[in-house]
Design a protein around this motif. Structure first.
Motif, PDB file in Angstrom:
ATOM      1  N   ALA A   1      34.693 163.059  74.666  1.00 26.55           N
ATOM      2  CA  ALA A   1      35.695 163.443  75.230  1.00 26.55           C
ATOM      3  C   ALA A   1      35.929 164.993  74.622  1.00 26.55           C
ATOM      4  CB  ALA A   1      37.087 162.724  74.858  1.00 26.55           C
ATOM      5  N   GLY A   2      36.485 165.755  75.314  1.00 25.01           N
ATOM      6  CA  GLY A   2      36.500 167.178  74.960  1.00 25.01           C
ATOM      7  C   GLY A   2      37.793 167.973  75.562  1.00 25.01           C
ATOM      8  N   TYR A   3      38.043 169.027  74.750  1.00 24.80           N
ATOM      9  CA  TYR A   3      39.206 169.684  75.114  1.00 24.80           C
ATOM     10  C   TYR A   3      39.162 171.212  74.979  1.00 24.80           C
ATOM     11  CZ  TYR A   3      43.758 171.916  74.706  1.00 24.80           C
ATOM     12  OH  TYR A   3      44.938 172.695  74.653  1.00 24.80           O
ATOM     13  N   ASN A   4      39.387 172.150  75.852  1.00 23.94           N
ATOM     14  CA  ASN A   4      39.444 173.404  75.795  1.00 23.94           C
ATOM     15  C   ASN A   4      40.328 173.992  76.348  1.00 23.94           C
ATOM     16  OD1 ASN A   4      36.708 174.811  74.848  1.00 23.94           O
ATOM     17  ND2 ASN A   4      36.109 173.009  76.496  1.00 23.94           N
ATOM     18  N   ARG A   5      41.188 175.213  75.546  1.00 25.85           N
ATOM     19  CA  ARG A   5      42.331 175.725  75.846  1.00 25.85           C
ATOM     20  C   ARG A   5      41.832 177.293  76.211  1.00 25.85           C
ATOM     21  NH1 ARG A   5      48.099 175.283  77.003  1.00 25.85           N
ATOM     22  NH2 ARG A   5      48.880 177.449  76.360  1.00 25.85           N
ATOM     23  N   ILE A   6      42.330 177.690  77.642  1.00 23.85           N
ATOM     24  CA  ILE A   6      42.075 179.066  77.914  1.00 23.85           C
ATOM     25  C   ILE A   6      42.719 179.830  77.467  1.00 23.85           C
ATOM     26  CG2 ILE A   6      42.002 180.402  80.047  1.00 23.85           C
ATOM     27  CD1 ILE A   6      41.171 178.268  81.774  1.00 23.85           C
ATOM     28  N   ILE A   7      42.291 180.983  76.801  1.00 25.47           N
ATOM     29  CA  ILE A   7      43.297 181.955  75.731  1.00 25.47           C
ATOM     30  C   ILE A   7      42.819 183.254  76.274  1.00 25.47           C
ATOM     31  CG2 ILE A   7      43.574 180.429  73.948  1.00 25.47           C
ATOM     32  CD1 ILE A   7      41.463 181.814  72.608  1.00 25.47           C
TER      33      ILE A   7
ATOM     34  N   ASP B   1      44.808 174.011  79.931  1.00 24.52           N
ATOM     35  CA  ASP B   1      44.460 173.035  79.084  1.00 24.52           C
ATOM     36  C   ASP B   1      43.553 172.306  79.936  1.00 24.52           C
ATOM     37  OD1 ASP B   1      46.351 173.278  76.950  1.00 24.52           O
ATOM     38  OD2 ASP B   1      47.780 172.473  78.015  1.00 24.52           O
ATOM     39  N   GLN B   2      42.172 172.525  79.548  1.00 26.94           N
ATOM     40  CA  GLN B   2      41.148 171.802  80.354  1.00 26.94           C
ATOM     41  C   GLN B   2      40.614 170.726  79.646  1.00 26.94           C
ATOM     42  OE1 GLN B   2      39.645 173.992  83.572  1.00 26.94           O
ATOM     43  NE2 GLN B   2      41.837 173.742  83.021  1.00 26.94           N
ATOM     44  N   PHE B   3      40.372 169.434  80.231  1.00 23.24           N
ATOM     45  CA  PHE B   3      39.896 168.193  79.489  1.00 23.24           C
ATOM     46  C   PHE B   3      38.752 167.992  80.063  1.00 23.24           C
ATOM     47  CE2 PHE B   3      44.411 168.039  78.598  1.00 23.24           C
ATOM     48  CZ  PHE B   3      44.532 167.846  77.276  1.00 23.24           C
ATOM     49  N   VAL B   4      37.728 166.973  79.362  1.00 24.68           N
ATOM     50  CA  VAL B   4      36.492 166.621  79.924  1.00 24.68           C
ATOM     51  C   VAL B   4      36.278 165.103  79.349  1.00 24.68           C
ATOM     52  CG1 VAL B   4      34.977 167.589  78.470  1.00 24.68           C
ATOM     53  CG2 VAL B   4      34.153 166.899  80.768  1.00 24.68           C
ATOM     54  N   PHE B   5      36.067 164.048  80.206  1.00 24.29           N
ATOM     55  CA  PHE B   5      35.871 162.839  79.761  1.00 24.29           C
ATOM     56  C   PHE B   5      34.383 162.400  80.243  1.00 24.29           C
ATOM     57  CE2 PHE B   5      40.369 163.351  79.946  1.00 24.29           C
ATOM     58  CZ  PHE B   5      40.854 162.947  78.658  1.00 24.29           C
ATOM     59  N   GLY B   6      33.585 161.739  79.591  1.00 21.69           N
ATOM     60  CA  GLY B   6      32.088 161.317  80.069  1.00 21.69           C
ATOM     61  C   GLY B   6      31.570 160.219  79.643  1.00 21.69           C
ATOM     62  N   ALA B   7      30.363 159.898  79.999  1.00 25.65           N
ATOM     63  CA  ALA B   7      29.648 158.890  79.319  1.00 25.65           C
ATOM     64  C   ALA B   7      28.048 158.988  79.999  1.00 25.65           C
ATOM     65  CB  ALA B   7      30.022 157.265  79.887  1.00 25.65           C
ATOM     66  N   LYS B   8      27.044 158.628  79.185  1.00 26.69           N
ATOM     67  CA  LYS B   8      25.890 158.694  79.768  1.00 26.69           C
ATOM     68  C   LYS B   8      24.960 157.440  78.957  1.00 26.69           C
ATOM     69  CE  LYS B   8      24.319 162.136  76.115  1.00 26.69           C
ATOM     70  NZ  LYS B   8      22.730 161.324  75.788  1.00 26.69           N
ATOM     71  N   ILE B   9      23.990 157.110  80.024  1.00 25.48           N
ATOM     72  CA  ILE B   9      22.961 156.106  79.398  1.00 25.48           C
ATOM     73  C   ILE B   9      21.967 156.480  79.456  1.00 25.48           C
ATOM     74  CG2 ILE B   9      22.147 153.707  80.149  1.00 25.48           C
ATOM     75  CD1 ILE B   9      24.560 153.353  81.764  1.00 25.48           C
ATOM     76  N   ASP B  10      20.992 156.302  78.243  1.00 28.02           N
ATOM     77  CA  ASP B  10      19.601 156.919  77.921  1.00 28.02           C
ATOM     78  C   ASP B  10      18.674 155.769  78.165  1.00 28.02           C
ATOM     79  OD1 ASP B  10      20.502 159.588  77.619  1.00 28.02           O
ATOM     80  OD2 ASP B  10      20.862 158.958  75.513  1.00 28.02           O
ATOM     81  N   TYR B  11      17.535 155.969  79.007  1.00 30.89           N
ATOM     82  CA  TYR B  11      16.427 155.072  78.793  1.00 30.89           C
ATOM     83  C   TYR B  11      15.089 155.844  78.632  1.00 30.89           C
ATOM     84  CZ  TYR B  11      12.689 151.978  80.575  1.00 30.89           C
ATOM     85  OH  TYR B  11      11.718 151.072  80.596  1.00 30.89           O
ATOM     86  N   SER B  12      14.551 155.133  77.510  1.00 32.48           N
ATOM     87  CA  SER B  12      13.249 156.016  76.926  1.00 32.48           C
ATOM     88  C   SER B  12      12.028 155.024  77.150  1.00 32.48           C
ATOM     89  CB  SER B  12      13.399 156.251  75.491  1.00 32.48           C
ATOM     90  OG  SER B  12      14.437 157.065  75.472  1.00 32.48           O
ATOM     91  N   PHE B  13      10.934 155.611  77.746  1.00 33.13           N
ATOM     92  CA  PHE B  13       9.570 154.939  77.786  1.00 33.13           C
ATOM     93  C   PHE B  13       8.356 155.789  77.189  1.00 33.13           C
ATOM     94  CE2 PHE B  13      10.443 157.124  81.614  1.00 33.13           C
ATOM     95  CZ  PHE B  13       9.286 157.567  82.180  1.00 33.13           C
ATOM     96  N   THR B  14       7.286 155.500  76.964  1.00 31.20           N
ATOM     97  CA  THR B  14       6.252 156.187  76.626  1.00 31.20           C
ATOM     98  C   THR B  14       5.241 156.342  77.680  1.00 31.20           C
ATOM     99  OG1 THR B  14       4.915 154.156  75.605  1.00 31.20           O
ATOM    100  CG2 THR B  14       6.434 155.532  74.323  1.00 31.20           C
ATOM    101  N   MET B  15       4.518 157.369  77.629  1.00 31.61           N
ATOM    102  CA  MET B  15       3.401 157.519  78.610  1.00 31.61           C
ATOM    103  C   MET B  15       2.520 158.810  77.981  1.00 31.61           C
ATOM    104  SD  MET B  15       5.415 160.259  81.241  1.00 31.61           S
ATOM    105  CE  MET B  15       3.760 160.707  82.053  1.00 31.61           C
ATOM    106  N   PRO B  16       1.219 158.613  78.601  1.00 36.14           N
ATOM    107  CA  PRO B  16       0.396 159.577  78.099  1.00 36.14           C
ATOM    108  C   PRO B  16       0.625 160.916  78.378  1.00 36.14           C
ATOM    109  CG  PRO B  16      -0.831 157.968  79.522  1.00 36.14           C
ATOM    110  CD  PRO B  16       0.698 157.684  79.785  1.00 36.14           C
ATOM    111  N   ALA B  17       0.361 161.909  77.408  1.00 40.75           N
ATOM    112  CA  ALA B  17       0.754 163.269  77.501  1.00 40.75           C
ATOM    113  C   ALA B  17       0.021 164.060  78.537  1.00 40.75           C
ATOM    114  CB  ALA B  17       0.554 163.746  76.262  1.00 40.75           C
ATOM    115  N   LEU B  18       0.619 164.767  79.459  1.00 38.24           N
ATOM    116  CA  LEU B  18      -0.098 165.500  80.499  1.00 38.24           C
ATOM    117  C   LEU B  18      -0.934 166.870  80.069  1.00 38.24           C
ATOM    118  CD1 LEU B  18       2.546 164.799  83.412  1.00 38.24           C
ATOM    119  CD2 LEU B  18       0.665 163.497  82.806  1.00 38.24           C
TER     120      LEU B  18
END
Length: 292
Positions: free
Chosen positions: A251-257, A274-291
């Motif tokens: 969650a975040g908050y910014n005030r325009i000044i 008054d500017q608010f933001v609310f959010g969520a994120k889901i991460d999924y990690s896996f391995t693979m050969p370097a390209l």
């Protein structure tokens, strides 16, 4: 008498010094015992094998609620994907949901620098037909630029970005932020201040009112800001299930000044400083050969 007085003072000082040393030794021993008894938080699970020929790819699904356009008082939800790559065995770099998509060209254990880009949502007549009648559209913008990060200690990161708008605006914008980071077992907490700025070209595009717009709208007066600034804070918490899955809420908050805060577009009923933001994120990690 003066010699006897000096002798007594010397003896008294010696007793006090010996007592202070004894108390310090006792306190130090007690602190050491307490530190030994305290449980050490377990680190979150990660890929531990070291292999420069293997990548760890992290796919992220993001969703957040933010102002419908810069300065708006009503909100909209948006979702978007993102991806990051690191070599197997490299520590995962701390990042926050409000920073741009970035890639380090040069990095050490304490410093990173490279290109970045951000997306800025535009303002369109269809967003609010009642209040935005007569206003020209201020389209979405891409803001490519450069970033720099400084991590002097594990619990503090400072990041700065400088960017130039394309498509929606052609101004210069930037941001500076610091994050205080505290991991505990599978949890990681972070919070820190934010400061954003933009030049006159950016401010006039999203917060200015042309005379013809004021005439057509009928409820505002012409306004020409010379800059944009906002200040606020962002907090986030991450829980790591295992080396593959993690979830973050923030969650975040910014005030325009400053100049842009006087715009009719950020006053009721058109908008809000008054500017608010609310959010969520889901991460999924896996391995693979370097390209490469």
């Amino acid at each position: 008498m003066s010699g006897m007085l000096r002798s007594r003072l010397a003896k008294t000082f010696t007793r006090i010094a010996r007592s202070a040393v004894a108390v310090a030794a006792l306190a130090g021993g007690t602190a050491a015992v307490r530190a030994a008894d305290m449980p050490t938080p377990a680190a979150a699970p990660v890929f531990t094998q070291v292999d420069q020929n293997i990548w760890v790819v992290t796919l992220t699904a993001n969703i957040k609620a933010q102002p419908r356009y810069p300065g708006a008082s009503d909100y909209t939800a948006i979702g978007f994907p993102s991806v990051s790559i690191r070599k197997l065995g490299e520590p995962e770099r701390f990042s926050t949901p409000d920073e741009g998509l970035s890639f380090a060209l040069y990095e050490t254990s304490t410093f990173r620098i490279g290109p970045t880009v951000r997306y800025i949502s535009g303002r369109y007549y269809g967003d609010d037909r009642r209040h935005l009648f007569g206003f020209r559209d201020a389209g979405f913008a891409l803001e490519p630029g450069v970033f720099g990060e400084f991590t002097p200690v594990d619990w503090l990161r400072v990041r700065a970005e400088i960017r130039h708008g394309t498509i929606g605006h052609h101004g210069v914008v930037g941001s500076v932020g610091a994050d205080f980071i505290q991991p505990f077992d599978r949890w990681r907490f972070s919070i820190g201040p934010r400061f954003n700025f933009g030049d006159g070209a950016f401010a006039r595009r999203y917060f200015g009112v042309l005379p013809i717009e004021a005439l057509l709208n009928g409820r505002v007066t012409a306004f020409r800001p010379d800059s944009f600034t906002s200040a606020g804070v962002l907090g986030a918490v991450t829980y790591t299930f295992d080396e593959r899955w993690a979830v973050t809420g923030y969650a975040g908050y910014n005030r325009i000044i400053g100049s842009s805060a006087d715009s009719p577009l950020v006053r009721r009923p058109f908008g809000s400083p008054d500017q608010f933001v609310f959010g969520a994120k889901i991460d999924y990690s896996f391995t693979m050969p370097a390209l490469f």
